[in-house]
Motif scaffolding. Structure first.
Motif, mmCIF file in Angstrom:
data_model
loop_
_atom_site.group_PDB
_atom_site.id
_atom_site.type_symbol
_atom_site.label_atom_id
_atom_site.label_comp_id
_atom_site.label_asym_id
_atom_site.label_seq_id
_atom_site.Cartn_x
_atom_site.Cartn_y
_atom_site.Cartn_z
ATOM 1 N N ALA A 88 11.368 11.892 -10.744
ATOM 2 C CA ALA A 88 11.961 10.663 -10.208
ATOM 3 C C ALA A 88 13.195 11.019 -9.395
ATOM 4 C CB ALA A 88 12.324 9.709 -11.338
ATOM 5 N N LEU A 89 13.630 10.063 -8.593
ATOM 6 C CA LEU A 89 14.817 10.262 -7.763
ATOM 7 C C LEU A 89 16.038 9.526 -8.297
ATOM 8 C CD1 LEU A 89 13.293 9.967 -4.165
ATOM 9 C CD2 LEU A 89 14.152 12.036 -5.265
ATOM 10 N N SER A 90 15.839 8.677 -9.304
ATOM 11 C CA SER A 90 16.941 7.859 -9.807
ATOM 12 C C SER A 90 17.069 7.968 -11.323
ATOM 13 C CB SER A 90 16.718 6.399 -9.410
ATOM 14 O OG SER A 90 17.680 5.560 -10.006
ATOM 15 N N SER A 149 12.187 20.396 -5.424
ATOM 16 C CA SER A 149 13.488 20.000 -5.968
ATOM 17 C C SER A 149 14.199 18.889 -5.196
ATOM 18 C CB SER A 149 14.419 21.220 -6.014
ATOM 19 O OG SER A 149 14.558 21.799 -4.728
ATOM 20 N N HIS A 150 13.745 18.620 -3.961
ATOM 21 C CA HIS A 150 14.465 17.649 -3.149
ATOM 22 C C HIS A 150 13.532 16.802 -2.263
ATOM 23 C CE1 HIS A 150 17.610 20.756 -3.855
ATOM 24 N NE2 HIS A 150 18.424 19.715 -3.880
ATOM 25 N N VAL A 151 14.030 15.653 -1.892
ATOM 26 C CA VAL A 151 13.467 14.906 -0.766
ATOM 27 C C VAL A 151 14.480 15.047 0.361
ATOM 28 C CG1 VAL A 151 12.850 12.645 0.154
ATOM 29 C CG2 VAL A 151 12.197 13.252 -2.181
ATOM 30 N N ILE A 152 14.012 15.555 1.485
ATOM 31 C CA ILE A 152 14.896 15.816 2.619
ATOM 32 C C ILE A 152 14.525 14.885 3.761
ATOM 33 C CG2 ILE A 152 15.736 17.543 4.250
ATOM 34 C CD1 ILE A 152 14.745 19.682 2.226
ATOM 35 N N ILE A 153 15.494 14.098 4.219
ATOM 36 C CA ILE A 153 15.275 13.204 5.349
ATOM 37 C C ILE A 153 16.011 13.762 6.556
ATOM 38 C CG2 ILE A 153 15.711 10.900 6.294
ATOM 39 C CD1 ILE A 153 15.282 9.749 3.557
ATOM 40 N N SER A 154 15.234 14.099 7.578
ATOM 41 C CA SER A 154 15.777 14.664 8.808
ATOM 42 C C SER A 154 15.333 13.773 9.962
ATOM 43 C CB SER A 154 15.263 16.101 9.000
ATOM 44 O OG SER A 154 15.706 16.639 10.213
ATOM 45 N N ALA A 160 17.292 6.991 15.284
ATOM 46 C CA ALA A 160 16.763 6.130 14.224
ATOM 47 C C ALA A 160 17.357 6.564 12.896
ATOM 48 C CB ALA A 160 15.243 6.205 14.178
ATOM 49 N N ASP A 161 17.387 5.639 11.957
ATOM 50 C CA ASP A 161 17.887 5.936 10.615
ATOM 51 C C ASP A 161 16.783 5.592 9.618
ATOM 52 O OD1 ASP A 161 19.654 6.874 8.806
ATOM 53 O OD2 ASP A 161 20.977 5.137 8.814
ATOM 54 N N ILE A 162 16.545 6.492 8.687
ATOM 55 C CA ILE A 162 15.512 6.287 7.666
ATOM 56 C C ILE A 162 16.203 6.055 6.324
ATOM 57 C CG2 ILE A 162 13.484 7.261 6.521
ATOM 58 C CD1 ILE A 162 13.147 9.090 8.976
ATOM 59 N N TYR A 163 16.023 4.864 5.784
ATOM 60 C CA TYR A 163 16.632 4.540 4.487
ATOM 61 C C TYR A 163 15.576 4.692 3.390
ATOM 62 C CZ TYR A 163 18.371 1.825 0.555
ATOM 63 O OH TYR A 163 18.750 1.432 -0.713
ATOM 64 N N LEU A 164 15.929 5.384 2.324
ATOM 65 C CA LEU A 164 15.028 5.599 1.198
ATOM 66 C C LEU A 164 15.602 4.945 -0.050
ATOM 67 C CD1 LEU A 164 12.501 7.023 -0.015
ATOM 68 C CD2 LEU A 164 13.984 8.989 -0.482
ATOM 69 N N ASP A 165 14.836 4.036 -0.651
ATOM 70 C CA ASP A 165 15.218 3.402 -1.913
ATOM 71 C C ASP A 165 14.768 4.317 -3.044
ATOM 72 O OD1 ASP A 165 15.461 1.845 -4.228
ATOM 73 O OD2 ASP A 165 15.083 -0.019 -3.149
ATOM 74 N N THR A 166 15.710 5.049 -3.625
ATOM 75 C CA THR A 166 15.369 6.061 -4.629
ATOM 76 C C THR A 166 14.824 5.457 -5.923
ATOM 77 O OG1 THR A 166 17.686 6.082 -5.365
ATOM 78 C CG2 THR A 166 17.030 7.720 -3.718
ATOM 79 N N GLU A 167 15.101 4.202 -6.176
ATOM 80 C CA GLU A 167 14.577 3.573 -7.392
ATOM 81 C C GLU A 167 13.117 3.165 -7.227
ATOM 82 O OE1 GLU A 167 16.944 0.503 -9.031
ATOM 83 O OE2 GLU A 167 18.797 1.681 -9.030
ATOM 84 N N LYS A 168 12.696 2.885 -6.012
ATOM 85 C CA LYS A 168 11.306 2.485 -5.758
ATOM 86 C C LYS A 168 10.387 3.671 -5.468
ATOM 87 C CE LYS A 168 12.233 -2.141 -3.870
ATOM 88 N NZ LYS A 168 12.080 -2.992 -2.656
ATOM 89 N N CYS A 169 10.931 4.721 -4.863
ATOM 90 C CA CYS A 169 10.107 5.864 -4.451
ATOM 91 C C CYS A 169 9.457 6.543 -5.652
ATOM 92 C CB CYS A 169 10.970 6.872 -3.691
ATOM 93 S SG CYS A 169 10.072 8.353 -3.184
ATOM 94 N N THR A 170 8.136 6.795 -5.535
ATOM 95 C CA THR A 170 7.386 7.457 -6.619
ATOM 96 C C THR A 170 6.962 8.872 -6.232
ATOM 97 O OG1 THR A 170 5.298 6.523 -5.822
ATOM 98 C CG2 THR A 170 6.525 5.255 -7.485
ATOM 99 N N LEU A 171 7.473 9.382 -5.093
ATOM 100 C CA LEU A 171 7.187 10.745 -4.629
ATOM 101 C C LEU A 171 5.691 10.965 -4.391
ATOM 102 C CD1 LEU A 171 9.618 12.579 -7.090
ATOM 103 C CD2 LEU A 171 9.989 12.142 -4.661
ATOM 104 N N CYS A 172 5.025 9.960 -3.865
ATOM 105 C CA CYS A 172 3.574 10.065 -3.628
ATOM 106 C C CYS A 172 3.240 10.935 -2.414
ATOM 107 C CB CYS A 172 2.962 8.682 -3.454
ATOM 108 S SG CYS A 172 3.417 7.845 -1.915
ATOM 109 N N LYS A 173 4.207 11.179 -1.535
ATOM 110 C CA LYS A 173 4.100 12.046 -0.357
ATOM 111 C C LYS A 173 3.269 11.463 0.785
ATOM 112 C CE LYS A 173 4.821 16.383 -2.873
ATOM 113 N NZ LYS A 173 4.358 17.772 -3.079
#
Length: 300
Positions: free
Chosen positions: A280-282, A226-231, A197-210
């Motif tokens: 923020a991520l963007s 310091s990071h968002v890590i997608i594994s 599977a592939d997980i796509y993250l829209d960095t402009e929409k993400c608010t890091l709510c966890k």
């Protein structure tokens, strides 16, 4: 299969949905894998939670194989193997996931006394397409007469056979329920260098709510200081992270490719509206979450 194993499988047992089901974890889950695959419509939703109606259930094992989070527990029907080949049973067509597990365990193909039929052919074709992507040999098809030997035991052999099988099976026994191989269909355990599977993250929409991190039992998304890590190696495309994301910043798609970890830097920014610091991520994000929501509210 030994005599004791055959006796055990003849006993009555019931499939059940575990609390690890994504619909147990969140009312926002949209997963219907077990409902969609059930040939007898034995699974329905009750208050959003899947329920198995035992009188309709034929214990075919399709729901066990289809569940992306291995949340359907029960005895998965055994199959017959001869010299590393799966014997065709036209009444029970295996899933592609099941065939990929068998291939990893050393099964080289299937064996049949007659034409396998369209459904089996389609499963084998899809399996071989994925095996090619996984850099593994394709499954072959053999047509030949199958000879089966009758199992005979002396009284002594019978006693020690039952004793050995009893000890082996009892190790897999959970309180009040038999627990056989519902977790054995997790492909990530067998193909650790690949992801399905592939997980796509829209960095402009993400608010890091966890929210995604808290609900993913397989730790596919981790948010550090310091990071968002997608594994996505362990991701089975249950899509719970996609369903529960309040900003619709995540989308999941099924694929087969080499495993790759992705990292996104978390930046400290100053809100252009209230002047407060926020993460923020963007680079293009200029307002904190609170101010962004106020802006959207007033715009309505």
């Amino acid at each position: 299969m030994g005599i004791f194993s055959k006796w055990i499988e003849s006993l009555d047992y019931e499939y059940c949905i575990l609390t690890s089901c994504s619909r147990h974890k969140s009312p926002r889950s949209t997963c219907t894998s077990c409902l969609d695959i059930c040939p007898t419509e034995a699974i329905t939703l009750k208050n959003g939670i899947p329920v198995i109606h035992q009188k309709k259930c034929m214990e075919c094992g399709k729901c066990i194989s289809a569940c992306p989070v291995q949340a359907v527990a029960g005895i998965f029907p055994k199959r017959e193997f001869i010299q590393q080949h799966l014997v065709v049973d036209k009444d029970r067509i295996p899933s592609v996931k099941e065939m990929l597990v068998y291939a990893r365990k050393g099964v080289k193909g299937i064996i049949s006394e007659e034409n396998v039929g369209e459904a089996w052919s389609e499963t084998i074709e899809k399996t071989n397409e994925l095996l090619k992507k996984l850099d593994m040999a394709p499954l072959s098809i053999q047509y030949k007469k199958i000879e089966r030997k009758e199992e005979t035991y002396t009284r002594r052999e019978l006693f020690f056979s039952w004793k050995e099988e009893t000890q082996s099976l009892m190790k897999e026994m959970a309180p009040a329920k038999w627990r056989f191989n519902h977790k054995d269909l997790d492909l990530s355990k067998y193909y650790q260098d690949y992801q399905f599977a592939d997980i796509y993250l829209d960095t402009e929409k993400c608010t890091l709510c966890k929210a995604c991190q808290k609900l993913c039992d397989k730790n596919c998304i981790q948010i550090t200081n310091s990071h968002v890590i997608i594994s996505a190696q362990a991701c089975s495309a249950c899509r719970l992270c996609e369903d529960i994301c309040p900003e619709k910043a995540i989308s999941v798609s099924e694929t087969v490719r080499q495993y790759e970890e992705r990292k996104f830097d978390i930046q400290m920014k100053t809100c252009q509206t209230c002047g407060q610091s926020f993460e923020a991520l963007s680079d293009s994000v200029e307002e904190c979450v609170r101010c962004t929501k106020k802006t959207l509210l007033f715009a309505q």
